[in-house]
Design an enzyme around this catalytic site. Structure first.
Site, mmCIF file in Angstrom:
data_model
loop_
_atom_site.group_PDB
_atom_site.id
_atom_site.type_symbol
_atom_site.label_atom_id
_atom_site.label_comp_id
_atom_site.label_asym_id
_atom_site.label_seq_id
_atom_site.Cartn_x
_atom_site.Cartn_y
_atom_site.Cartn_z
ATOM 1 N N ASP A 67 21.685 -0.173 43.756
ATOM 2 C CA ASP A 67 21.702 -0.189 45.219
ATOM 3 C C ASP A 67 20.830 0.934 45.780
ATOM 4 O O ASP A 67 20.657 1.983 45.143
ATOM 5 C CB ASP A 67 23.137 0.038 45.735
ATOM 6 C CG ASP A 67 23.981 -1.230 45.659
ATOM 7 O OD1 ASP A 67 23.433 -2.315 45.374
ATOM 8 O OD2 ASP A 67 25.196 -1.119 45.901
ATOM 9 N N ARG B 215 15.338 -6.414 45.281
ATOM 10 C CA ARG B 215 16.111 -6.861 46.445
ATOM 11 C C ARG B 215 15.550 -6.185 47.698
ATOM 12 O O ARG B 215 15.446 -4.951 47.744
ATOM 13 C CB ARG B 215 17.578 -6.469 46.278
ATOM 14 C CG ARG B 215 18.427 -6.804 47.506
ATOM 15 C CD ARG B 215 19.789 -6.090 47.481
ATOM 16 N NE ARG B 215 20.579 -6.447 46.326
ATOM 17 C CZ ARG B 215 21.596 -5.686 45.892
ATOM 18 N NH1 ARG B 215 21.920 -4.557 46.483
ATOM 19 N NH2 ARG B 215 22.276 -6.065 44.825
#
Ligand SMILES: Cc1cc2nc3c(=O)[nH]c(=O)nc-3n(C[C@H](O)[C@H](O)[C@H](O)COP(=O)(O)OP(=O)(O)OC[C@H]3O[C@@H](n4cnc5c(N)ncnc54)[C@H](O)[C@@H]3O)c2cc1C
Length: 306
Positions: free
Chosen positions: A132, A182
């Site tokens: 992340d 992402r």
């Protein structure tokens, strides 16, 4: 303005105590979070996979301040990956990891070693890990750790945030063969010196980054609930001749679930970001900041405590 206030509250221990114990919190937490335990995450994953969706599971927790907490986070991920493997939920399910939960703030080397152990376990379990993105002070360190992990585990995924001015350049570096990236807008409160502040600028940057990723040779993961950006993603896939298995769309658990299913029925890989665990406060506050309509909840939580 409102977004900044909520994101500031996300870092307040006083508001955290009020919100965590308010009865009204339970229903909103249930909407965005799988539950507290590995078994809850497994059950939700089974349901999502049965509905034709892919999953990335996040064990909630961030800003770890001591080695014991960092080790506990590593152990939780190892347990999760064993459980996913045993339940035959890999490779449909992968995991998302915050380096700050592994001690990045106090020792980047420790965070790397723990992340490496988790990547090794993921690989044994037939799946992979995505790192992340957190606040901008961690970006360089996270990308550096990512590079080292990728040397051994090439499928380890990166996350980039279109609100950061640097991200278009990062995308150019990352849009290479085998690279999973992402792309999201970004969920933290960032200063103007490093981040675009207006919605329009963030969205325009998102499209520029999308163009870079879709025209490159990596594997773009389009993480957004924004209908316009999803449509632009679909358009770019056609323009750059990408098959449905050459990119994916990602959304958060509890946000636009009907749209997730609609896109999956069209043949896209749609991956749901599924958090579980007890430390839900900061994650939930970021979700509230994205949708001021959800704010009534916060007002009720605070007023119910006088
Ligand atoms: C799979 C995934 C992984 C992510 N990982 C990261 C990460 O690693 N680091 C990071 O900084 N950020 C991450 N994010 C969060 C992201 O940065 C944004 O904060 C978040 O996705 C909201 O932006 P949006 O693109 O959906 O657009 P927005 O403009 O915020 O929203 C577009 C529309 O989507 C709907 N919507 C959006 N959010 C909500 C909500 N909470 N509740 C209800 N409806 C909503 C609304 O209809 C809204 O109008 C991730 C997001 C996703 C989907």
């Amino acid at each position: 303005m409102l977004r900044s206030v909520i994101l500031a509250a996300a870092r307040s221990h006083r508001v955290e105590r009020i919100v965590e114990t308010a009865p009204v919190s339970r229903s909103i937490v249930r909407r965005f979070i799988a539950g507290e335990h590995v078994e809850d995450a497994l059950q939700r994953t089974r349901e999502l996979v049965a509905a034709g969706l892919a999953v990335t599971i996040d064990h909630l927790g961030e800003d770890t301040t001591n080695p014991q907490q960092a080790e506990a986070t590593r152990e939780e991920y190892l347990k999760l990956l064993d459980a996913l493997h045993a339940a035959e939920l890999t490779p449909a399910a992968e995991v998302s990891l915050k380096l700050s939960a592994l001690g990045q703030v106090f020792d980047e080397k420790v965070a790397y070693e723990h992340a490496r152990a988790i990547c090794a376990k993921a690989s044994e379990a037939g799946t992979t890990v995505t790192l992340d993105a957190e606040d901008h002070t961690t970006t360089d360190s996270t990308l550096e750790v990512l590079g080292r992990l990728r040397a051994e585990f090439p499928t380890t995924g990166a996350v980039v945030q279109s609100y950061l001015r640097r991200t278009e350049a990062d995308c150019r570096e990352l849009a290479v063969t085998g690279s999973r990236v992402r792309l999201c807008k970004g969920a933290y409160k960032e200063p103007e010196s490093v981040a675009y502040q207006s919605r329009l600028e963030v969205d325009k940057s998102y499209v520029r980054c999308l163009n870079v990723l879709m025209s490159g040779t990596g594997y773009p993961m389009i993480a957004t609930h924004d209908p316009r950006l999803v449509a632009i993603g679909e358009d770019r896939a056609k323009w750059f001749d990408r098959n449905p298995d050459e990119f994916e769309i990602q959304m958060l658990y509890g946000v636009r679930p009907d749209e997730q299913l609609r896109l999956a029925r069209l043949g896209y890989t749609v991956r749901v970001y599924l958090p579980y665990g007890t430390q839900w406060y900061a994650y939930m506050m970021r979700r509230l900041a994205e949708r001021p309509a959800n704010l009534g909840f916060l007002a009720r939580a605070v007023s119910s405590r006088g």
